[in-house]
Design an enzyme around this catalytic site. Structure first.
Site, PDB file in Angstrom:
ATOM      1  N   HIS A   1       0.874  -1.170   0.000  1.00 22.83           N
ATOM      2  CA  HIS A   1       0.000   0.000   0.000  1.00 22.83           C
ATOM      3  C   HIS A   1       0.918   1.230   0.000  1.00 22.83           C
ATOM      4  O   HIS A   1       2.017   1.176   0.557  1.00 22.83           O
ATOM      5  CB  HIS A   1      -0.836   0.121   1.269  1.00 22.83           C
TER       6      HIS A   1
ATOM      7  N   ASP B   1       2.403   1.970   3.330  1.00 14.88           N
ATOM      8  CA  ASP B   1       3.333   0.977   3.893  1.00 14.88           C
ATOM      9  C   ASP B   1       4.777   1.385   3.622  1.00 14.88           C
ATOM     10  O   ASP B   1       5.678   0.981   4.354  1.00 14.88           O
ATOM     11  CB  ASP B   1       3.188  -0.414   3.237  1.00 14.88           C
TER      12      ASP B   1
END
Ligand code: XLS
Ligand code: NI
Ligand code: NI
Length: 436
Positions: free
Chosen positions: A99, A102
């Site tokens: 993501h 992340d």
């Protein structure tokens, strides 16, 4: 080096007692016509492996993933890249999934977050070129930031919708920059708690609008891969719009998105929907939409997404049976899985991936045996024999009417049983393939 006590993990075979060796995953071994690694295309999930430290509702972190830096800094973001690539190289994992948030700490300012994403993806690209490791898919986290409390595409706020659009645009930019094979939409908070405050029709139309813009933009910047919906029935919302594969496929067809999208099936989400993993894979496959897999395992006694590393060989076998029957995946097997909170050491991270990779390698070997053995496929084929000739063939070729079938039935005389399903026999065939 972040994992100095772990050397390259090798295949040592089922008799090995070495906790840091593969017992079944032998990357180059040919199974069903291709090397294992090509069938399986394993990916590391950035969020669980490099970010999550074991916090749960009742307690704080148990694992240390600071990698010698201060969490929340760009230095930490880079250390995660270094640690992640070392981890993947040591395991022979060739793909990762991420993501946006992340890979960098999110700033309050969208422009600054985007600048950080540019910086980190430059760094990731260098590592990718050095190691040959590739991106399986990227996605935008549109559920953690408080602004997404009422959803992203399904939010009641047009401004929040624009933030979601901005994140999707940037996540697509960096996925394309990293050569990602796919782009995922997991519903996140796209769902609702109560109809007392929700216009379901409008919210679903808006999700489709966001996806249509994503397809248009993605194609305009050269994204040739698949978009995926990852269905999940509940959690965080009580009612999630992408309940299961059937629901998501219906939605994609309704809004004309089915040519660009496939399904990313997650094992644990299937369980939460009251389905088997295999059911979700089959439904996706028969609709030509089996795209990719989030390879984890749920707990049948718990009602949430426990994201365990897969070890149930029946499930991995039936999963790989579906994958082989479908002619493979456009995506791969992403370990959307985390260590248990009490397995908090760096060595546990390796043990977990070894478990998961071995469980799927074993599943692949056994699935290929089921197909070679042929008993199950032959049985299924024979089971519908009555539709291959006579009145059955007329039904299949749509060459008959209710009147004709009714006349036919009147002349059949006594009620007929359909033929035994032989479930217990077939289950014993399966056990024989697995353990015989
Ligand atoms: C959550 C989902 C999520 C997706 C990516 O349950 O599995 O991790 O895979 O957003
Ligand atoms: Ni997932
Ligand atoms: Ni999940």
């Amino acid at each position: 080096m972040y994992f100095p006590n772990v050397t390259k993990i090798k295949y040592e075979g089922p008799n090995s007692k070495n906790p840091l060796a593969f017992k079944f995953y032998d990357a180059e071994k040919i199974v069903a016509g291709k090397p294992m690694k090509e069938h399986l295309r394993f990916a590391m999930a950035w969020w669980h492996n490099l970010c999550a430290c074991g916090t749960d509702m009742f307690g704080r972190d148990t694992a240390d993933k600071s990698f010698g830096t201060i969490i929340g800094t760009m230095e930490h973001a880079k250390a995660k890249v270094d640690a992640g690539f070392e981890f993947m190289q040591k395991l022979g994992i060739e793909y990762f999934c991420f993501h946006d948030v992340d890979i960098v700490p999110e700033s309050n300012n969208l422009k600054e977050t985007n600048r950080r994403l540019d910086e980190i993806t430059d760094y990731m690209l260098i590592k990718m070129k050095q190691t040959g490791i590739k991106c399986l898919w990227g996605t935008a986290n549109m559920f953690s930031n408080p602004r997404f409390a009422n959803g992203a595409g399904s939010t009641n706020s047009a401004d929040v919708f624009c933030f979601a659009a901005a994140q999707v645009k940037k996540a697509l930019d960096i996925t394309v920059k990293l050569g990602g094979k796919g782009y995922v939409f997991w519903g996140g908070r796209e769902g609702y708690e109560t109809l007392l405050n929700t216009d379901v029709k409008f919210e679903q139309e808006n999700i489709a609008r966001l996806m249509k813009m994503a397809v248009k933009y993605g194609r305009s910047i050269g994204f040739k891969g698949d978009f995926y919906i990852e269905p999940k029935p509940k959690e965080p919302m009580k009612h999630q719009y992408d309940f299961d594969a059937s629901t998501a496929i219906g939605f994609l067809r309704q809004y004309g998105l089915d040519k660009d999208f496939k399904i990313n099936v997650e094992a644990n989400h299937a369980t939460l929907a009251g389905h088997t993993f295999q059911h979700e894979l089959r439904i996706s496959a028969i609709n030509g939409m089996l795209g990719s897999i989030d390879a984890n395992q749920g707990d049948y006694l718990l009602g949430w997404d426990t994201d365990e590393f897969p070890f149930n060989v029946y499930e991995t076998t039936m999963c790989m049976y579906e994958v082989l029957k479908a002619g493979g995946l456009s995506g791969g097997l992403n370990f959307d899985a985390k260590n248990r909170r009490s397995s908090y050491t760096h060595e546990d991270m390796f043990n977990a991936y070894i478990l998961g990779m071995d469980a799927f390698a074993l599943g692949l070997i056994k699935a290929s045996k089921i197909i070679d053995d042929g008993t199950i496929d032959d049985f299924i084929n024979m089971r519908y024999n009555s539709f291959k000739h006579g009145i059955g063939a007329k039904i299949v070729s749509e060459n008959t009417t209710l009147e004709e079938l009714s006349n036919y039935a009147e002349n059949l005389g006594e009620a007929k049983l359909p033929g035994s399903g032989k479930q217990e026999y077939l289950e014993s065939v399966l056990n024989n393939v697995l353990f015989g």
